[in-house]
Motif scaffolding. Structure first.
Motif, PDB file in Angstrom:
ATOM      1  N   GLN A 135     -17.716   0.915  -0.184  1.00 42.38           N
ATOM      2  CA  GLN A 135     -16.719   0.591   0.819  1.00 42.38           C
ATOM      3  C   GLN A 135     -17.203  -0.586   1.651  1.00 42.38           C
ATOM      4  O   GLN A 135     -18.396  -0.866   1.730  1.00 42.38           O
TER       5      GLN A 135
ATOM      6  N   THR B 160      -4.514   2.735  -2.594  1.00 44.07           N
ATOM      7  CA  THR B 160      -3.978   1.382  -2.596  1.00 44.07           C
ATOM      8  C   THR B 160      -4.151   0.792  -3.995  1.00 44.07           C
ATOM      9  O   THR B 160      -4.793   1.393  -4.863  1.00 44.07           O
TER      10      THR B 160
ATOM     11  N   PHE C 271     -13.055  -7.597  -2.102  1.00 46.55           N
ATOM     12  CA  PHE C 271     -12.515  -7.055  -0.855  1.00 46.55           C
ATOM     13  C   PHE C 271     -11.756  -8.153  -0.116  1.00 46.55           C
ATOM     14  O   PHE C 271     -12.288  -9.244   0.104  1.00 46.55           O
TER      15      PHE C 271
ATOM     16  N   PHE D  83       0.843  -1.191   0.000  1.00 50.10           N
ATOM     17  CA  PHE D  83       0.000   0.000   0.000  1.00 50.10           C
ATOM     18  C   PHE D  83       0.876   1.238   0.000  1.00 50.10           C
ATOM     19  O   PHE D  83       1.890   1.276   0.684  1.00 50.10           O
TER      20      PHE D  83
ATOM     21  N   LYS E  57      -7.790   2.512   1.076  1.00 49.02           N
ATOM     22  CA  LYS E  57      -7.946   1.741   2.302  1.00 49.02           C
ATOM     23  C   LYS E  57      -7.805   2.682   3.481  1.00 49.02           C
ATOM     24  O   LYS E  57      -7.183   3.736   3.376  1.00 49.02           O
ATOM     25  N   ASN E  58      -8.391   2.285   4.579  1.00 49.80           N
ATOM     26  CA  ASN E  58      -8.390   3.138   5.757  1.00 49.80           C
ATOM     27  C   ASN E  58      -8.242   2.246   6.984  1.00 49.80           C
ATOM     28  O   ASN E  58      -9.112   1.428   7.266  1.00 49.80           O
ATOM     29  N   GLU E  59      -7.158   2.398   7.707  1.00 47.02           N
ATOM     30  CA  GLU E  59      -6.921   1.589   8.891  1.00 47.02           C
ATOM     31  C   GLU E  59      -6.901   2.428  10.156  1.00 47.02           C
ATOM     32  O   GLU E  59      -6.420   1.994  11.200  1.00 47.02           O
TER      33      GLU E  59
ATOM     34  N   GLU F   7     -10.937  -0.818   6.615  1.00 44.44           N
ATOM     35  CA  GLU F   7     -11.950  -0.515   5.616  1.00 44.44           C
ATOM     36  C   GLU F   7     -11.261  -0.301   4.271  1.00 44.44           C
ATOM     37  O   GLU F   7     -10.137   0.186   4.199  1.00 44.44           O
ATOM     38  N   ALA F   8     -11.935  -0.705   3.205  1.00 43.91           N
ATOM     39  CA  ALA F   8     -11.417  -0.475   1.854  1.00 43.91           C
ATOM     40  C   ALA F   8     -12.591  -0.137   0.946  1.00 43.91           C
ATOM     41  O   ALA F   8     -13.737  -0.513   1.217  1.00 43.91           O
TER      42      ALA F   8
ATOM     43  N   GLY G 175      -8.251  -4.687   2.477  1.00 50.63           N
ATOM     44  CA  GLY G 175      -7.734  -4.078   1.261  1.00 50.63           C
ATOM     45  C   GLY G 175      -8.541  -4.550   0.061  1.00 50.63           C
ATOM     46  O   GLY G 175      -9.572  -5.218   0.196  1.00 50.63           O
ATOM     47  N   ILE G 176      -8.048  -4.214  -1.146  1.00 51.10           N
ATOM     48  CA  ILE G 176      -8.717  -4.593  -2.385  1.00 51.10           C
ATOM     49  C   ILE G 176      -8.003  -5.805  -2.974  1.00 51.10           C
ATOM     50  O   ILE G 176      -6.823  -5.729  -3.328  1.00 51.10           O
TER      51      ILE G 176
ATOM     52  N   ALA H 293      -7.875   7.959   4.873  1.00 51.32           N
ATOM     53  CA  ALA H 293      -7.709   6.966   3.810  1.00 51.32           C
ATOM     54  C   ALA H 293      -6.463   7.257   2.982  1.00 51.32           C
ATOM     55  O   ALA H 293      -6.053   8.416   2.824  1.00 51.32           O
TER      56      ALA H 293
END
Length: 420
Positions: free
Chosen positions: A110, A54, A136, A19, A83-85, A90-91, A115-116, A51
Motif C-alpha cells: 500500500q 477499485t 500508484f 471507483f 483504495k481508502n479515503e 491510500e491505495a 488510486g491505482i 477500503a
C-alpha cells in the motif's frame, strides 16, 4: 475535433476511471473465472477498514480482483486492488492464497496515493512466479510511483520503486522476460527522458536512460507491441503546441532504446509522424503488428481551416529503418461516433467534403465518379427520401444517400459505429 485515446483516460479504450464502492459488483466477473464462490467473502474479510475495491486505469479493461501464480508453486494467488479515503488517501493490493482449502492473507502492499494507475502481473526475472507491477496514482501534491513486488514465504518483497509520468511493460529483447519502460516529463522545465528498467538479482535495476525531446507538452499514449514480424517496440505519442502531436518509435538496439524516427544530427521533432491533432496508434488490420497513425489532409481540402478540414487517419507501417510505409486511410467522426472505411480499391487518393446546414451536416467521399454522402442529423429530424439508415447514438442519426453509385451492402460494410 475530439481527441481520441488520450493516455490516462484517452478515449481509445478506457473502461475504468471510476471507483466502485460495492465489492459484490466488482467480484462477479473475476470470481466467475476463479470458480470460487468463497473468495468474495474472503476479500471482504481482509480488506483494510474503510477500503473499497477499485480498478486500475491501465491497462484498460481490468477487474478489481485478479488471479495469477505469484510465487511459482503452480497454484494461483488472488490479489485485490483497493483504495481508502477515510483518512489520508491510500491505495494498495491485497494478496490471498489457499491453505487447507481456505483463503488466507499472504501479503499486501500500500502507498499514500489517489488510486491505482497501473497493474500487471508479469515475468520479470526468469524465476518461477510472476512479479506484480503496481503504479500508484498521484495527485496535486503527489507524483506517480511504480513499485515492483515479489511474493515469498514472508509476504510481498519490494524489488524497487520509482517515480514516473507514463509506463509501458513488455519483452523488448525477446528473452521471455518483460522490461519496464518509464517516461518522465517535467512540466515546468519542459524536459523529458526515457528509462529502461529490468529485474536482476532480486532488485530493480536501471539498464539505460536517454533524454527525450525538449519542449513537449506530455505523453498522450504509450504502448509496447510488435512493430515488425521480428521486432517489439515502444510507441509513444507526444503532445506539442496547442493541439498537435507526433509519434516516436523506440526499439532496443542491444544496449539502449533508440528512437528510429529521430532526425540524426538535426534535432527537433520527427516530421514523418507529425499530426495536427492527437490521434491513435493501433493494430488496425489485426495482423498482430502495430500501425502508427497520423492525420492527413484529404485531396480538395487545401483551402479549409484547421477546424473545418475533414482530416483522414493515415495508418503507416514501420519500414525497419527510419521511415513509414502508408498502408490505409479512413475517416473518424468522433462527435457522431462512427468511422468510414473507403473500399480498399480506392487506395488513398480520394476526396472528402464537409457541408454544414443549420442543424445537420454531410460528409461526402468521392473517387473516380463514385461517391458516398453520409448525413449526420439530430435524432428526431426527418431523413430525406432514398436514404439508407446506418446508425445512431443519443444525439445523432446517420444515413447515406443512395444516388452515388455504390451498392447498399458496400456502404454498410464501410460504415462502423465506434465502440466507446
Amino acid at each position: 475535433m475530439k481527441k481520441y485515446w488520450l493516455a490516462a483516460c484517452l478515449g481509445f479504450f478506457l473502461t475504468g476511471c471510476s471507483f466502485w464502492g460495492a465489492p459484490g459488483e466488482m467480484l462477479r466477473a473475476p470470481l466467475a473465472e476463479a470458480g470460487d464462490p468463497q473468495a468474495a467473502k474472503a476479500v471482504e474479510a481482509f480488506l483494510p477498514e474503510g477500503a473499497v475495491l477499485t480498478v486500475p486505469s491501465k491497462p484498460a479493461g481490468q477487474a478489481a480482483i485478479q488471479m495469477a501464480d505469484l510465487d511459482g508453486d503452480g497454484q494461483e494467488e488472488l490479489f485485490a486492488l483497493f483504495k481508502n479515503e477515510r483518512q489520508a488517501p491510500e491505495a494498495g493490493v491485497l494478496v490471498l492464497g489457499k491453505q487447507g482449502g481456505k483463503w488466507v492473507q499472504r501479503g499486501s502492499v500500500q502507498e499514500v496515493a489517489g488510486g491505482i494507475d497501473y497493474l500487471e502481473a508479469v515475468e520479470l526475472d526468469g524465476k518461477p512466479g510472476k512479479e506484480l507491477i503496481v503504479g500508484f496514482r498521484g495527485g496535486a501534491l503527489l507524483q506517480k510511483k511504480v513499485g515492483v513486488f515479489a511474493l515469498g514465504a514472508e509476504g510481498m518483497k519490494e524489488l524497487g520503486k520509482q517515480s514516473y509520468t507514463e509506463i509501458a511493460v513488455g519483452d523488448l529483447n525477446g528473452d521471455g522476460q518483460a522490461e519496464i519502460v518509464l517516461l518522465h516529463h517535467d512540466r515546468d522545465k519542459l524536459l523529458a527522458k526515457t528509462e529502461l528498467w529490468q529485474a536482476k538479482e532480486g532488485s530493480l535495476r536501471l539498464s539505460s536512460t536517454q533524454n527525450f525531446y525538449d519542449g513537449i507538452n506530455g505523453f498522450t499514449e504509450v504502448q509496447i507491441g510488435k512493430v515488425a514480424a521480428d521486432r517489439v517496440g515502444v510507441v509513444v505519442q507526444v503532445g506539442i503546441g496547442a493541439h498537435s502531436a507526433f509519434t516516436s518509435l523506440l526499439v532496443w538496439d542491444g544496449s539502449k532504446l533508440i528512437d528510429v524516427f529521430a532526425r540524426e544530427g538535426e534535432g527537433g521533432t520527427p516530421d514523418i509522424t507529425f499530426s495536427p491533432y492527437s490521434t491513435q496508434n493501433d493494430d488496425f488490420d489485426h495482423d498482430g503488428i502495430l500501425e502508427i497513425g497520423k492525420l492527413v489532409m484529404p485531396k480538395g481540402s487545401e483551402g479549409e481551416s484547421m477546424a473545418g478540414t475533414p482530416w483522414l487517419q493515415e495508418w503507416g507501417r514501420w519500414d525497419g529503418g527510419h521511415g513509414l510505409i502508408p498502408v490505409y486511410r479512413n475517416y473518424y467522426d468522433y462527435d457522431a461516433e462512427f468511422r468510414f472505411d473507403p473500399p480498399k480499391e480506392w487506395g488513398m487518393d480520394y476526396s472528402v467534403r464537409k457541408e454544414y446546414l443549420a442543424t445537420s451536416r454531410s460528409i461526402t467521399f468521392e473517387r473516380a465518379g463514385i461517391e458516398v454522402k453520409i448525413w449526420v442529423r439530430p435524432i428526431g429530424e426527418a431523413a430525406r427520401a432514398n436514404e439508407l439508415f446506418l446508425g445512431e447514438n443519443e444525439q445523432w442519426r446517420m444515413t447515406a444517400e443512395l444516388n452515388g453509385g455504390m451498392p447498399e451492402a458496400e456502404i454498410r460494410a464501410c460504415y462502423h459505429q465506434l465502440n466507446r
